[in-house]
Design a protein around this motif. Structure first.
Motif, short mmCIF file in Angstrom:
data_model
loop_
_atom_site.label_atom_id
_atom_site.label_comp_id
_atom_site.label_asym_id
_atom_site.label_seq_id
_atom_site.Cartn_x
_atom_site.Cartn_y
_atom_site.Cartn_z
N SER A 271 37.42 18.39 25.40
CA SER A 271 36.12 17.97 25.90
C SER A 271 36.17 18.07 27.42
CB SER A 271 35.82 16.52 25.47
OG SER A 271 36.70 15.62 26.11
N LYS A 272 35.14 17.57 28.10
CA LYS A 272 35.16 17.54 29.56
C LYS A 272 36.17 16.54 30.10
CE LYS A 272 30.21 18.61 29.74
NZ LYS A 272 28.88 18.13 30.20
N LYS A 273 36.71 15.68 29.21
CA LYS A 273 37.60 14.61 29.64
C LYS A 273 39.07 14.83 29.28
CE LYS A 273 33.98 11.09 29.01
NZ LYS A 273 33.62 9.82 28.31
N SER A 274 39.41 15.79 28.42
CA SER A 274 40.79 15.87 27.95
C SER A 274 41.15 17.26 27.47
CB SER A 274 41.03 14.86 26.82
OG SER A 274 40.20 15.16 25.70
N ARG A 275 42.49 17.51 27.42
CA ARG A 275 43.04 18.76 26.90
C ARG A 275 44.24 18.44 26.01
NH1 ARG A 275 43.19 19.87 32.38
NH2 ARG A 275 45.46 20.04 32.28
N PHE A 276 44.58 19.38 25.13
CA PHE A 276 45.73 19.22 24.23
C PHE A 276 46.44 20.56 24.12
CE2 PHE A 276 47.75 19.40 20.05
CZ PHE A 276 48.53 18.25 20.09
N GLY A 277 47.78 20.53 24.11
CA GLY A 277 48.53 21.77 24.01
C GLY A 277 50.02 21.56 23.95
N PHE A 278 50.79 22.49 24.58
CA PHE A 278 52.24 22.49 24.49
C PHE A 278 52.85 22.63 25.89
CE2 PHE A 278 50.49 24.18 20.59
CZ PHE A 278 51.16 23.44 19.61
N THR A 279 54.08 22.10 26.02
CA THR A 279 54.83 22.19 27.27
C THR A 279 56.24 22.65 26.97
OG1 THR A 279 53.56 20.40 28.29
CG2 THR A 279 55.67 20.96 29.31
N GLY A 280 56.74 23.60 27.76
CA GLY A 280 58.14 24.00 27.71
C GLY A 280 58.85 23.46 28.95
N ASP A 281 59.99 22.78 28.76
CA ASP A 281 60.70 22.13 29.86
C ASP A 281 62.13 22.65 29.97
OD1 ASP A 281 58.65 20.13 30.62
OD2 ASP A 281 59.06 19.30 28.64
N VAL A 282 62.59 22.78 31.20
CA VAL A 282 64.00 23.04 31.50
C VAL A 282 64.46 21.94 32.44
CG1 VAL A 282 65.70 24.61 32.47
CG2 VAL A 282 63.75 25.52 31.20
N PHE A 283 65.45 21.15 32.01
CA PHE A 283 65.96 20.02 32.80
C PHE A 283 67.36 20.33 33.31
CE2 PHE A 283 63.37 18.19 29.31
CZ PHE A 283 62.35 17.64 30.06
N TYR A 284 67.58 20.03 34.58
CA TYR A 284 68.93 20.11 35.14
C TYR A 284 69.31 18.71 35.61
CZ TYR A 284 72.88 21.16 38.14
OH TYR A 284 74.12 21.17 38.72
N ASP A 285 70.31 18.09 34.97
CA ASP A 285 70.68 16.71 35.25
C ASP A 285 72.17 16.62 35.57
OD1 ASP A 285 71.02 14.02 35.45
OD2 ASP A 285 70.15 13.51 33.50
N PRO A 286 72.55 16.62 36.86
CA PRO A 286 73.97 16.56 37.22
C PRO A 286 74.62 15.22 36.93
CG PRO A 286 72.59 16.43 39.18
CD PRO A 286 71.67 16.73 38.04
N SER A 287 73.84 14.21 36.49
CA SER A 287 74.43 12.91 36.18
C SER A 287 75.03 12.87 34.78
CB SER A 287 73.37 11.81 36.30
OG SER A 287 72.45 11.85 35.22
N ILE A 288 74.86 13.94 33.97
CA ILE A 288 75.36 13.91 32.59
C ILE A 288 76.88 13.83 32.52
CG2 ILE A 288 75.56 15.30 30.48
CD1 ILE A 288 72.67 16.10 30.81
N PRO A 289 77.67 14.66 33.23
CA PRO A 289 79.14 14.54 33.13
C PRO A 289 79.68 13.16 33.51
CG PRO A 289 78.55 16.65 34.08
CD PRO A 289 77.28 15.85 34.02
N PRO A 290 79.27 12.56 34.65
CA PRO A 290 79.82 11.22 34.94
C PRO A 290 79.35 10.16 33.95
CG PRO A 290 78.13 11.83 36.56
CD PRO A 290 78.47 13.06 35.78
N ARG A 291 78.18 10.31 33.36
CA ARG A 291 77.74 9.35 32.34
C ARG A 291 78.58 9.48 31.07
NH1 ARG A 291 71.87 11.12 31.90
NH2 ARG A 291 71.81 9.69 30.13
N ILE A 292 79.00 10.71 30.74
CA ILE A 292 79.89 10.90 29.59
C ILE A 292 81.23 10.22 29.85
CG2 ILE A 292 81.15 12.61 28.24
CD1 ILE A 292 78.82 14.52 28.64
#
Length: 378
Positions: A270-291
């Motif tokens: 509608s004039k107020k909203s949209r719906f669809g899909f998103t593709g994401d690529v995350f780079y998180d350098p905190s993963i190794p120390p959290r492991i």
């Protein structure tokens, strides 16, 4: 943790006295005001006194006590009369900014909390005497103490001092004059702090409130904008890059910078909203120390990189957009985040094809980190 001697006996009482003086001052102004028709722009100061509680998940429940707390708000509203197209589309909402003060009943953990957020107050029922509104705001909250449970929960990120927040607040009021209104309602907050992490629901702080508002300034109204036309293109594509900060309780503590690249394709509902899909690529350098904090071996390879795909719903209000993503990682997680993630935030379009982006990444609405970025749309 020892129970504090007093949670809100000193400072909030002083704030309460100040707010009470402000209410008396506003009431004095209202006595000298003549009733006028709401046919012009008005500036409307508003005072709210809240009382409520917060929720927390099973990890931090033993450390965050179940206490009720007061919360005090001062806001400044402005009437809209169709000068922008979205104002006509949303039945002439009020817009403004809110400032609040509280301790959330946990001064020994969070210290004092001061927050501010811009908002839109959407009318559901408008009458000469009775009205019903729903206020929606997005902003920030600053804690004078960092919520931290070092050594208790391995890998648990401490809560930052600066946090994002979302507020939704329905209210009902009565106006004895054209300038003065008494009202009450409930308020729902989502605060992106580890001490507020909810499990089954999005909101993590709930209050009931009473309030008072007064129109204190008038002005003339310029001609209305043309009604908002239907979008010419059925689809909208956005590309966004952003980065944030995440602290990990290693020795010594270290702050890492996760980054995100997102591409979305959404169709106008509608004039107020949209719906669809998103593709994401995350780079998180905190993963190794959290492991390592979980006393597990770190797998080989580029484990900092994760990919995901999400359903997207975007709410549109003029040059502001509120995107909500509900996604799943394409590969197994190396840390205890689960397979699903959420992203929600705010986009501001200073130009038609360029936007500023502020987002919270979370897992089942448990905040992971805040991020800011830039994007293009076409």
């Amino acid at each position: 943790m020892n129970e504090p001697k007093s949670v809100f006996k000193k400072q909030p009482l002083n704030v309460f006295r100040s707010l009470l003086a402000l209410i008396v001052w506003i009431a004095a102004l209202s006595g000298s005001s003549h009733a006028q028709q709401h046919s012009s722009v008005g500036i409307i100061p508003e005072v709210r006194v809240n009382y409520g509680f917060i929720t927390s998940d099973k990890d931090v429940k033993p450390y965050v006590k179940d206490r009720y707390f007061p919360l005090f708000e001062i806001s400044f509203n402005k009437e809209t009369y169709g000068l922008e197209r979205y104002e006509i589309l949303y039945n002439y909402p009020r817009k403004g900014i809110d400032i609040f003060y509280t301790e959330f009943g946990q001064k020994e953990l969070f210290g004092t909390a001061i927050g501010a957020f811009p908002f839109l107050n959407f009318p559901l029922i408008k009458d000469n005497k009775v009205y019903t509104w729903v206020r929606v705001g997005v902003g920030a909250c600053y804690f004078t103490k960092r919520f931290n449970i070092d050594g208790v929960i391995p890998g648990k990120a401490p809560g930052p001092k600066l946090n994002g927040l979302i507020n939704i607040s329905p209210s009902m009021g009565y106006s004895p004059t054209k300038r003065m209104t008494f009202f009450g309602g409930i308020s729902f907050f989502h605060i992106t702090n580890a001490g507020f992490t909810p499990t089954p629901y999005f909101f993590n702080s709930f209050t009931g409130f009473i309030g008072y508002s007064l129109v204190i300034k008038k002005g003339t109204v310029t001609p209305q904008a043309e009604p908002l036309a239907s979008p010419r293109n059925k689809w909208k594509t956005t590309i966004m890059a952003g980065a944030g900060f995440r602290q990990v309780n290693t020795e010594p503590k270290k702050v890492y910078t996760p980054a995100t690249l997102s591409i979305s394709a959404t169709r106008w509902l509608s004039k107020k909203s949209r719906f669809g899909f998103t593709g994401d690529v995350f780079y998180d350098p905190s993963i190794p120390p959290r492991i390592m904090l979980g006393y597990k071996p770190v797998p080989a390879g580029l484990i900092e990189l994760r990919e995901g795909i999400a359903l997207n719903y975007t709410w549109v209000v003029g040059n502001l957009e509120v995107p909500l993503d509900f996604g799943v990682y394409l590969f197994p997680a190396y840390v205890n985040d689960g397979s699903f993630y959420n992203r929600y935030g705010l986009r501001f379009f200073p130009q038609k094809n360029f936007f500023l982006n502020f987002t919270v990444k979370s897992h089942f609405f448990k905040p992971d980190h805040l991020e800011a970025g830039l994007g293009v749309a076409f």
